[in-house]
Design an enzyme around this catalytic site. Structure first.
Site, mmCIF file in Angstrom:
data_model
loop_
_atom_site.group_PDB
_atom_site.id
_atom_site.type_symbol
_atom_site.label_atom_id
_atom_site.label_comp_id
_atom_site.label_asym_id
_atom_site.label_seq_id
_atom_site.Cartn_x
_atom_site.Cartn_y
_atom_site.Cartn_z
ATOM 1 N N CYS A 150 0.831 -1.201 0.000
ATOM 2 C CA CYS A 150 0.000 0.000 0.000
ATOM 3 C C CYS A 150 0.871 1.259 0.000
ATOM 4 O O CYS A 150 1.518 1.564 -0.990
ATOM 5 C CB CYS A 150 -0.987 -0.038 1.161
ATOM 6 N N HIS A 186 -3.574 -5.127 -0.343
ATOM 7 C CA HIS A 186 -3.173 -5.724 0.937
ATOM 8 C C HIS A 186 -3.259 -7.249 0.841
ATOM 9 O O HIS A 186 -4.262 -7.851 1.237
ATOM 10 C CB HIS A 186 -4.069 -5.213 2.064
ATOM 11 N N GLU A 216 -1.987 -9.494 2.617
ATOM 12 C CA GLU A 216 -2.056 -10.170 3.920
ATOM 13 C C GLU A 216 -3.472 -10.497 4.349
ATOM 14 O O GLU A 216 -3.688 -11.421 5.145
ATOM 15 C CB GLU A 216 -1.385 -9.322 5.006
#
Length: 534
Positions: free
Chosen positions: A381, A508, A510
């Site tokens: 990001c 993102h 994750e």
């Protein structure tokens, strides 16, 4: 008929209700049941999107773009499901919706009150979360502690659900702390007794107690709690501190928690097969290698601000039989002069997201160190945006290059506001949020990480993007735009191909990592870091 499980907490906050709820969800799912889960947060914010990470930890984004509580990350990782906007409900969201209906005249002149209007809205959210996922079981966790003023409408809604859908379809689980007084050499049950008394005073009789403890609980203590709290002794479940969170579902199963739940709700489901989960936990407990990753962030004083990042790194470590030795580096401390001292012992460097000016120059110096010394680096990001800024400054010699967000007067706005964001004034809920496709460049490190797929879908949370007018200069200098939106307008992934691993993503990754199915870009990064350590 959908079954409803409500998880409340007593004595202290942060007692682990979310982990208990997520662990139960995993056990029920492994019995073949379709499970969904939601979190009720009694704060007045509409969502946590504008809250400081120091106040709330990370903001977890769902596929449909809801900005939610970090507990939803635990839910998704444990149960391996994708949740939606109905999975996180706040006081602010409920009151906002009720007041909007009142302004439209939908209550037909009635006096709008907590009961029935607020409680009805809460119950509607519970039922909507179940119906949109066609679930057999929905687990609802109520944030905070029984006795908090803010929680009262939520608990009243939970009480009413028993009447609405029938007692055989509702189960109340109360999670409390069982403190151990070292000087006295004994555990104290009074806090739990008083917490249950408070809950019963609100009309809710818990069917199960989950007691958080540091020490093993003797059967006599369980019997005492059962007697004073009016629950069956076998329904007093111990949740002891563990080395790894993923042990908890196995510990709860060993005490027949899921069987007790199924018996109470009259669910005829086979025993949960936890063989695969148990094997994963055994692997996690016996990792043979270690690699050091430096996380360069601006909120490192509160690790929960990077909870999903840390979990994704661990998951990728598990896949490589490697424990992650995480080095927390405050971005404010990093300069061109000390970057080698702070980062020189790291096998890999990750630069995660964030908002605002503070710490960005330190992140840029960390990225520069990784690029110039060929240390595997993953930017996320804001980390991706600053990767572009660093390259512009130190390779393309664009002095003063920056993001328009950080320096509106910069001569080189490498990162600019997205076109559809220009006229937006509100901060909350207006970012580019949720699942979007990313088209991968064949032969790139990103494409190889994703097993040469043409397109991947990943979750986003940003307002700014790479300024396309600088693309030709970047590409001429060897900067690779290895992931873009399907219309080629938005840059999603950038990389330097000649480096061991120097990749940064606008999204993102994750948020879609699971302990038994790590996210591919993270795994490629961790694999490169392990190779760099050898």
């Amino acid at each position: 008929m959908t079954k409803y499980i409500f998880v409340t907490g007593g004595v202290v906050s942060s007692i682990g209700k979310g982990i208990v709820a997520a662990s139960l969800g995993r056990l029920l799912k492994n019995r073949g049941l379709k499970v969904t889960i939601q979190k009720f947060d009694p704060y007045i914010n509409i969502d946590p999107g504008t809250m400081s990470p120091y106040q709330h930890g990370e903001v977890y984004v769902t596929d449909d773009g809801a900005e939610t509580d970090l507990d939803l990350g635990h839910y998704e990782r444990f149960i391996d499901i994708n949740l939606n906007k109905y999975s996180n409900v706040t006081t602010g969201k409920i009151y906002s919706e009720v007041l909007r209906k009142e302004r439209k005249g939908e209550y037909l002149g009635a006096t709008v009150q907590v009961i029935p209007h607020i409680t009805d809205a809460l119950k509607e959210k519970i039922k909507r979360a179940a119906s949109t996922t066609d679930s057999d079981v929905i687990i609802t966790e109520v944030g905070g502690t029984v006795g908090d003023i803010e929680s009262l409408p939520f608990l009243e809604a939970l009480r009413q659900m028993k009447t609405d859908v029938g007692s055989e379809n509702v189960m109340y689980i109360h999670t409390t702390l069982l403190p151990y007084l070292k000087a006295a050499g004994e555990m104290k049950t009074k806090p739990t007794q008083h917490s249950v008394k408070e809950l019963r005073g609100l009309g809710i009789q818990p069917n199960m107690l989950v007691i958080r403890t540091e020490e093993p609980v003797e059967q006599g203590i369980k019997n005492k709690l059962a007697q004073f709290c009016d629950v069956n002794s076998e329904a007093v479940i111990e949740s002891r501190d563990v080395e790894h969170l993923y042990q908890i579902p196995l510990n709860l199963q060993a005490q027949s928690m899921d069987q007790i739940v199924c018996d109470h709700l009259k669910l005829n489901a086979p025993q949960a097969d936890m063989t695969e989960w148990s094997a994963m936990v055994d692997k996690v407990m016996n990792l043979r290698k270690t690699t050091k990753i430096a996380l360069v962030g601006k909120y490192v004083e509160l690790p929960d601000a990077y909870l999903s990042v840390v979990e994704a790194l661990k998951h990728s470590g598990y896949a490589n039989d490697t424990a992650i030795d995480l080095k927390w580096v405050n971005a404010n401390d990093v300069t061109v002069d000390n970057a080698a001292d702070l980062l020189g012992d790291a096998d890999g460097i990750i630069v995660p997201g964030g908002f605002g000016q503070r710490g960005t120059e330190g992140k840029i110096q960390a990225i520069r160190y990784a690029r110039e010394n060929d240390v595997p680096m993953l930017g996320i990001c804001l980390g991706m945006q600053l990767t572009c800024v660093e390259f512009a400054r130190h390779v393309l010699n664009m002095e003063g290059a920056n993001s328009f967000e950080l320096e509106p007067s910069t001569k080189y706005p490498i990162i600019d506001i997205m076109r559809d964001q220009i006229d937006i004034e509100d901060m909350g809920g207006t970012l580019r949020l949720g699942l979007y496709p990313c088209k991968l460049k064949p032969g790139s490190k990103a494409a190889m990480a994703y097993n040469n797929q043409e397109v991947v879908q990943r979750r986003h949370r940003h307002r700014y993007e790479f300024n396309n007018k600088f693309r030709p200069e970047f590409e001429a200098a060897g900067f690779v735009f290895s992931g873009v939106s399907p219309d080629n307008r938005l840059v999603e992934i950038v990389e330097l191909k000649e480096k061991k691993f120097f990749v940064a993503a606008q999204y993102h990754p994750e948020l879609q990592s699971r302990p038994n199915r790590p996210e591919e870009l993270y795994t490629a990064f961790v694999t490169a870091a392990i190779k760099n350590s050898n």
